[in-house]
Design an enzyme around this catalytic site. Sequence first.
Site, mmCIF file in Angstrom:
data_model
loop_
_atom_site.group_PDB
_atom_site.id
_atom_site.type_symbol
_atom_site.label_atom_id
_atom_site.label_comp_id
_atom_site.label_asym_id
_atom_site.label_seq_id
_atom_site.Cartn_x
_atom_site.Cartn_y
_atom_site.Cartn_z
ATOM 1 N N GLY A 59 0.838 -1.190 0.000
ATOM 2 C CA GLY A 59 0.000 0.000 0.000
ATOM 3 C C GLY A 59 0.873 1.239 0.000
ATOM 4 O O GLY A 59 2.049 1.166 0.337
ATOM 5 N N CYS A 86 5.374 -6.013 1.652
ATOM 6 C CA CYS A 86 5.713 -4.588 1.572
ATOM 7 C C CYS A 86 5.027 -3.819 2.706
ATOM 8 O O CYS A 86 5.373 -4.003 3.859
ATOM 9 C CB CYS A 86 5.365 -4.056 0.182
ATOM 10 S SG CYS A 86 6.133 -2.472 -0.165
ATOM 11 N N TYR A 87 4.036 -2.988 2.414
ATOM 12 C CA TYR A 87 3.328 -2.297 3.513
ATOM 13 C C TYR A 87 2.786 -3.326 4.504
ATOM 14 O O TYR A 87 2.772 -3.096 5.716
ATOM 15 C CB TYR A 87 2.185 -1.439 2.952
ATOM 16 C CG TYR A 87 1.495 -0.590 4.000
ATOM 17 C CD1 TYR A 87 1.985 0.655 4.343
ATOM 18 C CD2 TYR A 87 0.355 -1.062 4.666
ATOM 19 C CE1 TYR A 87 1.379 1.427 5.326
ATOM 20 C CE2 TYR A 87 -0.270 -0.297 5.645
ATOM 21 C CZ TYR A 87 0.257 0.957 5.967
ATOM 22 O OH TYR A 87 -0.358 1.711 6.943
ATOM 23 N N HIS A 177 7.677 -7.488 -3.670
ATOM 24 C CA HIS A 177 6.378 -7.937 -4.196
ATOM 25 C C HIS A 177 6.536 -9.255 -4.945
ATOM 26 O O HIS A 177 6.902 -9.249 -6.121
ATOM 27 C CB HIS A 177 5.802 -6.872 -5.143
ATOM 28 C CG HIS A 177 5.323 -5.650 -4.432
ATOM 29 N ND1 HIS A 177 4.038 -5.527 -3.965
ATOM 30 C CD2 HIS A 177 5.966 -4.516 -4.088
ATOM 31 C CE1 HIS A 177 3.902 -4.365 -3.370
ATOM 32 N NE2 HIS A 177 5.058 -3.724 -3.426
ATOM 33 N N GLU A 179 4.267 -11.054 -6.142
ATOM 34 C CA GLU A 179 3.172 -11.267 -7.100
ATOM 35 C C GLU A 179 3.472 -10.722 -8.495
ATOM 36 O O GLU A 179 2.785 -11.043 -9.439
ATOM 37 C CB GLU A 179 1.862 -10.651 -6.574
ATOM 38 C CG GLU A 179 1.874 -9.153 -6.355
ATOM 39 C CD GLU A 179 2.452 -8.742 -5.002
ATOM 40 O OE1 GLU A 179 3.131 -9.573 -4.366
ATOM 41 O OE2 GLU A 179 2.245 -7.581 -4.596
ATOM 42 N N VAL A 233 -17.463 -12.868 -25.035
ATOM 43 C CA VAL A 233 -17.233 -14.047 -24.198
ATOM 44 C C VAL A 233 -18.046 -14.003 -22.902
ATOM 45 O O VAL A 233 -18.678 -14.985 -22.517
ATOM 46 C CB VAL A 233 -15.726 -14.164 -23.837
ATOM 47 C CG1 VAL A 233 -15.471 -15.369 -22.967
ATOM 48 C CG2 VAL A 233 -14.904 -14.260 -25.097
ATOM 49 N N ASP A 234 -18.051 -12.834 -22.233
ATOM 50 C CA ASP A 234 -18.687 -12.778 -20.909
ATOM 51 C C ASP A 234 -20.187 -13.042 -20.979
ATOM 52 O O ASP A 234 -20.726 -13.841 -20.205
ATOM 53 C CB ASP A 234 -18.447 -11.410 -20.245
ATOM 54 C CG ASP A 234 -16.972 -11.078 -20.165
ATOM 55 O OD1 ASP A 234 -16.164 -12.009 -20.294
ATOM 56 O OD2 ASP A 234 -16.641 -9.900 -19.984
ATOM 57 N N LYS A 376 -11.058 -12.618 -16.101
ATOM 58 C CA LYS A 376 -11.340 -12.862 -17.521
ATOM 59 C C LYS A 376 -10.842 -14.235 -17.998
ATOM 60 O O LYS A 376 -11.549 -14.959 -18.691
ATOM 61 C CB LYS A 376 -10.681 -11.761 -18.358
ATOM 62 C CG LYS A 376 -11.021 -11.808 -19.819
ATOM 63 C CD LYS A 376 -12.296 -11.055 -20.074
ATOM 64 C CE LYS A 376 -12.661 -11.027 -21.528
ATOM 65 N NZ LYS A 376 -13.944 -10.335 -21.735
#
Length: 520
Positions: A59, A86-87, A177, A179, A233-234, A376
């Site tokens: 954050g 991190c934060y 991070h 991710e 698609v959705d 998605k």
Amino acid sequence: MTSQIHDRLLIIDFGSQVTQLIARRLRELNVYCEIHPYQKVDAVFIREMAPKAVILSGGPDSVTRDGSPRAPQELFEMGLPILGICYGQQVMMHQLGGKVESGHGTAEFGRAYVTPTEAKLDILKGWFTQGREQVWMSHGDHVSQIAPGFEVYGTSPNAPFAITADASRRFYAVQFHPEVHHTPNGAKLYENFVKLAGFQGDWTMGAYREEAIARIREQVGDKKVICGLSGGVDSSVTAILLHEAIGDQLTCVFVDHGLLRKNESEEVVAMFRDNYNIQLIHADESELFLGELDGQSDPETKRKIIGKLFIDVFQKHADTIEGAEFLAQGTLYPDVIESVSFSGGPSVTIKSHHNVGGLPEKMGLKLVEPLRELFKDEVRALGRELGLPQSFIGRHPFPGPGLAIRCPGEITRPKLDILREADAVYIDQIRKHGLYDEIWQAFVAILPVRTVGVMGDGRTYDYACALRAVTSVDGMTADYYPFSHEFLGETATRIINEVPGINRVTYDITSKPPGTIEWE
Ligand code: XMP
């Protein structure tokens, strides 16, 4: 809506730009997770959600600032495995008795290398096999003293406490991070964390399909549902899932506004009627839309006309379905995550997404949104699970206003016909060269200008067009696709030879920003 069947992981969001990526990494491990803003998460919330583990996100704030975000103190007494990023690391250190400092020389942004200490740690299995690990740092403050019970397992030149943990309590805290893409081995760290937390990896599309069907049946009962179909698609996956759950209680409305691509309307209708036997109203309203758009050239005016007509037409057809109480929409998870906003205004921004905005309230309909927990690519996986052909699942996005925003200036039927033909040739070229799946979106825009050319012995005075092809992850930013000159030359020749009305082809090499993907 919290999944009641699967193991759950809670991500407490402190407002990092990349919190959604944590969820992506976890979903790739077949772990069900939910992101919730820190303001909403207290001890009661956590007990009710009953997660098996908790991740504290990064954050932009500083824990040294009075009033900055915190995790509920009780979280640390619940016996749950916790990973702070991190934060999130700084919050853990601060709340558990360590020290965090800000100020000159504490910031670190970008690539860094972490080396291990002597001690071994369960979540670092598969790390440091080549010595050091590349990680992505992005922090203003740094931990200057770790909390009691914690040990250091990795350091970087500017982050002496890059990896810390209290293994006995299963508390892990990293400065970087894991991710993001720039921490190449980051996924392994998440994998180790969820394994030690006891996750089974049971979040599969097969299981999700069954669960979603049961939930739809429970919500809808014996009532009727209408679903706006665009051929994307959705909405297609939403319709097919609903059909599997409630069969003939579902009616789809496909509004053809006359701004679709070549053969698109026939393909969509055939797909739903022939393969799924879904009740479908095919509303050909092209006269209406093109009539109202006649003479209009301002982009916003065009969009507003289309948006309003769409709602009117949808409502007109939906009114013919007696007893409909629900409206189904293909809302996705990124549209519903409550993201933490530090940019003024109310501190929580709820991004809501209504494909047919305004309709549910106006018509007194309740919403069915069976995809609201999915990203998605998970929707695509569900589509495959439901037997949707790959040609449908892998389609490039197509905007609601359709070809109207690819026809700058006035829209006329002849221009739309030329555009449809040129677009079909261009997409055919892309497919023939095996490039379709590498490209996020590709299309032709017909320009409101005619230019002079020479074909055979004759002069031509025809439209110019622009080819657009971009790569992107989410449509928010984009790069132009680097076609070879041979490809561009061959495509230009084909379009000019095969599409009467076009005598000049250009390639748009604008990225987004500063451009947008569409031309209007
Ligand atoms: P822009 O042009 O804003 O487009 O860079 C980003 C992505 O959004 C699509 N787009 C739309 N989709 N309704 C939609 O459903 C719209 O009004 C709309 N406008 C743009 C665009 O095709 C691209 O994928």
